[in-house]
Design a protein around this motif. Structure first.
Motif, PDB file in Angstrom:
ATOM      1  N   PHE A   1     -10.928  94.355  61.624  1.00 49.23           N
ATOM      2  CA  PHE A   1     -10.693  93.961  60.229  1.00 49.23           C
ATOM      3  C   PHE A   1     -10.344  95.157  59.350  1.00 49.23           C
ATOM      4  O   PHE A   1      -9.327  95.129  58.648  1.00 49.23           O
ATOM      5  CB  PHE A   1     -11.888  93.182  59.676  1.00 49.23           C
ATOM      6  N   PRO A   2     -11.131  96.252  59.373  1.00 50.52           N
ATOM      7  CA  PRO A   2     -10.749  97.403  58.544  1.00 50.52           C
ATOM      8  C   PRO A   2      -9.372  97.969  58.917  1.00 50.52           C
ATOM      9  O   PRO A   2      -8.609  98.376  58.036  1.00 50.52           O
ATOM     10  CB  PRO A   2     -11.852  98.435  58.811  1.00 50.52           C
ATOM     11  N   ALA A   3      -9.056  97.983  60.210  1.00 50.05           N
ATOM     12  CA  ALA A   3      -7.744  98.494  60.625  1.00 50.05           C
ATOM     13  C   ALA A   3      -6.619  97.611  60.082  1.00 50.05           C
ATOM     14  O   ALA A   3      -5.567  98.113  59.683  1.00 50.05           O
ATOM     15  CB  ALA A   3      -7.669  98.567  62.147  1.00 50.05           C
ATOM     16  N   SER A   4      -6.856  96.300  60.069  1.00 48.23           N
ATOM     17  CA  SER A   4      -5.808  95.400  59.568  1.00 48.23           C
ATOM     18  C   SER A   4      -5.573  95.604  58.075  1.00 48.23           C
ATOM     19  O   SER A   4      -4.461  95.435  57.592  1.00 48.23           O
ATOM     20  CB  SER A   4      -6.160  93.940  59.863  1.00 48.23           C
ATOM     21  N   LEU A   5      -6.614  95.989  57.336  1.00 48.84           N
ATOM     22  CA  LEU A   5      -6.446  96.227  55.898  1.00 48.84           C
ATOM     23  C   LEU A   5      -5.505  97.392  55.628  1.00 48.84           C
ATOM     24  O   LEU A   5      -4.767  97.385  54.648  1.00 48.84           O
ATOM     25  CB  LEU A   5      -7.799  96.502  55.232  1.00 48.84           C
ATOM     26  N   THR A   6      -5.541  98.401  56.492  1.00 44.95           N
ATOM     27  CA  THR A   6      -4.673  99.565  56.281  1.00 44.95           C
ATOM     28  C   THR A   6      -3.324  99.408  56.960  1.00 44.95           C
ATOM     29  O   THR A   6      -2.360 100.054  56.564  1.00 44.95           O
ATOM     30  CB  THR A   6      -5.348 100.857  56.795  1.00 44.95           C
TER      31      THR A   6
ATOM     32  N   SER B   1       0.887  95.049  55.354  1.00 42.19           N
ATOM     33  CA  SER B   1       1.344  95.067  53.959  1.00 42.19           C
ATOM     34  C   SER B   1       0.720  93.863  53.244  1.00 42.19           C
ATOM     35  O   SER B   1       0.121  92.983  53.881  1.00 42.19           O
ATOM     36  CB  SER B   1       2.872  94.959  53.902  1.00 42.19           C
ATOM     37  N   GLY B   2       0.878  93.818  51.952  1.00 43.19           N
ATOM     38  CA  GLY B   2       0.352  92.684  51.182  1.00 43.19           C
ATOM     39  C   GLY B   2       0.924  91.359  51.652  1.00 43.19           C
ATOM     40  O   GLY B   2       0.201  90.370  51.817  1.00 43.19           O
ATOM     41  N   ASP B   3       2.249  91.317  51.882  1.00 46.71           N
ATOM     42  CA  ASP B   3       2.895  90.088  52.353  1.00 46.71           C
ATOM     43  C   ASP B   3       2.404  89.707  53.749  1.00 46.71           C
ATOM     44  O   ASP B   3       2.179  88.526  54.031  1.00 46.71           O
ATOM     45  CB  ASP B   3       4.420  90.234  52.370  1.00 46.71           C
ATOM     46  N   GLU B   4       2.248  90.707  54.630  1.00 44.12           N
ATOM     47  CA  GLU B   4       1.741  90.424  55.981  1.00 44.12           C
ATOM     48  C   GLU B   4       0.315  89.889  55.926  1.00 44.12           C
ATOM     49  O   GLU B   4      -0.047  88.966  56.656  1.00 44.12           O
ATOM     50  CB  GLU B   4       1.795  91.687  56.844  1.00 44.12           C
ATOM     51  N   TRP B   5      -0.495  90.461  55.050  1.00 46.78           N
ATOM     52  CA  TRP B   5      -1.870  89.994  54.891  1.00 46.78           C
ATOM     53  C   TRP B   5      -1.886  88.550  54.387  1.00 46.78           C
ATOM     54  O   TRP B   5      -2.617  87.710  54.894  1.00 46.78           O
ATOM     55  CB  TRP B   5      -2.629  90.910  53.940  1.00 46.78           C
ATOM     56  N   ASP B   6      -1.041  88.260  53.382  1.00 45.83           N
ATOM     57  CA  ASP B   6      -0.963  86.894  52.848  1.00 45.83           C
ATOM     58  C   ASP B   6      -0.533  85.904  53.928  1.00 45.83           C
ATOM     59  O   ASP B   6      -1.091  84.807  54.030  1.00 45.83           O
ATOM     60  CB  ASP B   6       0.020  86.830  51.666  1.00 45.83           C
ATOM     61  N   ARG B   7       0.457  86.279  54.750  1.00 44.45           N
ATOM     62  CA  ARG B   7       0.907  85.401  55.835  1.00 44.45           C
ATOM     63  C   ARG B   7      -0.192  85.187  56.874  1.00 44.45           C
ATOM     64  O   ARG B   7      -0.394  84.087  57.372  1.00 44.45           O
ATOM     65  CB  ARG B   7       2.173  85.953  56.497  1.00 44.45           C
ATOM     66  N   SER B   8      -0.917  86.250  57.199  1.00 39.38           N
ATOM     67  CA  SER B   8      -1.981  86.101  58.200  1.00 39.38           C
ATOM     68  C   SER B   8      -3.102  85.212  57.665  1.00 39.38           C
ATOM     69  O   SER B   8      -3.649  84.385  58.398  1.00 39.38           O
ATOM     70  CB  SER B   8      -2.516  87.461  58.651  1.00 39.38           C
ATOM     71  N   MET B   9      -3.449  85.353  56.403  1.00 38.08           N
ATOM     72  CA  MET B   9      -4.497  84.501  55.816  1.00 38.08           C
ATOM     73  C   MET B   9      -4.029  83.045  55.732  1.00 38.08           C
ATOM     74  O   MET B   9      -4.808  82.128  55.981  1.00 38.08           O
ATOM     75  CB  MET B   9      -4.896  85.016  54.436  1.00 38.08           C
ATOM     76  N   ALA B  10      -2.769  82.834  55.411  1.00 35.99           N
ATOM     77  CA  ALA B  10      -2.230  81.469  55.358  1.00 35.99           C
ATOM     78  C   ALA B  10      -2.256  80.840  56.750  1.00 35.99           C
ATOM     79  O   ALA B  10      -2.601  79.665  56.906  1.00 35.99           O
ATOM     80  CB  ALA B  10      -0.804  81.481  54.797  1.00 35.99           C
ATOM     81  N   ALA B  11      -1.915  81.620  57.771  1.00 39.14           N
ATOM     82  CA  ALA B  11      -1.955  81.106  59.143  1.00 39.14           C
ATOM     83  C   ALA B  11      -3.386  80.776  59.555  1.00 39.14           C
ATOM     84  O   ALA B  11      -3.642  79.753  60.197  1.00 39.14           O
ATOM     85  CB  ALA B  11      -1.340  82.125  60.107  1.00 39.14           C
ATOM     86  N   TRP B  12      -4.344  81.627  59.161  1.00 38.58           N
ATOM     87  CA  TRP B  12      -5.745  81.363  59.490  1.00 38.58           C
ATOM     88  C   TRP B  12      -6.208  80.075  58.811  1.00 38.58           C
ATOM     89  O   TRP B  12      -6.839  79.236  59.436  1.00 38.58           O
ATOM     90  CB  TRP B  12      -6.630  82.540  59.055  1.00 38.58           C
ATOM     91  N   ARG B  13      -5.869  79.922  57.542  1.00 38.62           N
ATOM     92  CA  ARG B  13      -6.274  78.697  56.824  1.00 38.62           C
ATOM     93  C   ARG B  13      -5.649  77.455  57.445  1.00 38.62           C
ATOM     94  O   ARG B  13      -6.292  76.411  57.523  1.00 38.62           O
ATOM     95  CB  ARG B  13      -5.909  78.809  55.357  1.00 38.62           C
ATOM     96  N   ALA B  14      -4.414  77.547  57.889  1.00 41.05           N
ATOM     97  CA  ALA B  14      -3.751  76.402  58.535  1.00 41.05           C
ATOM     98  C   ALA B  14      -4.428  76.056  59.846  1.00 41.05           C
ATOM     99  O   ALA B  14      -4.542  74.886  60.215  1.00 41.05           O
ATOM    100  CB  ALA B  14      -2.263  76.706  58.760  1.00 41.05           C
ATOM    101  N   ALA B  15      -4.898  77.065  60.559  1.00 42.12           N
ATOM    102  CA  ALA B  15      -5.561  76.840  61.848  1.00 42.12           C
ATOM    103  C   ALA B  15      -7.013  76.371  61.689  1.00 42.12           C
ATOM    104  O   ALA B  15      -7.590  75.828  62.609  1.00 42.12           O
ATOM    105  CB  ALA B  15      -5.509  78.110  62.700  1.00 42.12           C
ATOM    106  N   HIS B  16      -7.589  76.612  60.508  1.00 38.88           N
ATOM    107  CA  HIS B  16      -8.995  76.261  60.253  1.00 38.88           C
ATOM    108  C   HIS B  16      -9.090  75.460  58.945  1.00 38.88           C
ATOM    109  O   HIS B  16      -9.638  75.940  57.948  1.00 38.88           O
ATOM    110  CB  HIS B  16      -9.861  77.524  60.131  1.00 38.88           C
ATOM    111  N   PRO B  17      -8.563  74.227  58.935  1.00 39.52           N
ATOM    112  CA  PRO B  17      -8.506  73.466  57.673  1.00 39.52           C
ATOM    113  C   PRO B  17      -9.880  73.162  57.054  1.00 39.52           C
ATOM    114  O   PRO B  17      -9.974  72.959  55.859  1.00 39.52           O
ATOM    115  CB  PRO B  17      -7.775  72.185  58.062  1.00 39.52           C
ATOM    116  N   GLN B  18     -10.939  73.152  57.849  1.00 39.42           N
ATOM    117  CA  GLN B  18     -12.269  72.885  57.298  1.00 39.42           C
ATOM    118  C   GLN B  18     -12.930  74.168  56.796  1.00 39.42           C
ATOM    119  O   GLN B  18     -14.055  74.126  56.333  1.00 39.42           O
ATOM    120  CB  GLN B  18     -13.189  72.214  58.334  1.00 39.42           C
TER     121      GLN B  18
END
Length: 85
Positions: A59-64, A67-84
């Motif tokens: 997780f800390p490595a992913s923060l550095t 990029s902001g857009d990559e982080w937003d895309r990864s969080m959106a993908a996580w939310r789509a995979a975990h709707p609950q």
């Protein structure tokens, strides 16, 4: 008051899945043995180590690294995979 144990059900019919119900009872019975408890403790320790590696390294490595857009895309993908959530 005794705890309530949820019965495994078939989501399509809502009926109790008897095989899953029997399997859950075997798991509980296994945990009642010293060997079963030792296996459980080992699995929990392994899970703890796995989570620690994610939280302290990945997780800390992913923060550095992202990029902001990559982080937003990864969080959106996580939310789509975990709707609950």
């Amino acid at each position: 008051m005794s705890p309530t144990v949820a019965r495994p059900t078939d989501n399509a019919t809502g009926r109790t899945d008897r095989a899953a119900w029997a399997a859950s009872h075997r798991v509980v019975a296994r945990l009642a043995t010293a060997e079963g408890r030792a296996e459980f403790d080992a699995m929990v320790a392994e899970l703890h180590e796995h989570i620690a590696r994610e939280e302290d390294g990945l997780f800390p490595a992913s923060l550095t690294a992202l990029s902001g857009d990559e982080w937003d895309r990864s969080m959106a993908a996580w939310r789509a995979a975990h709707p609950q959530g």
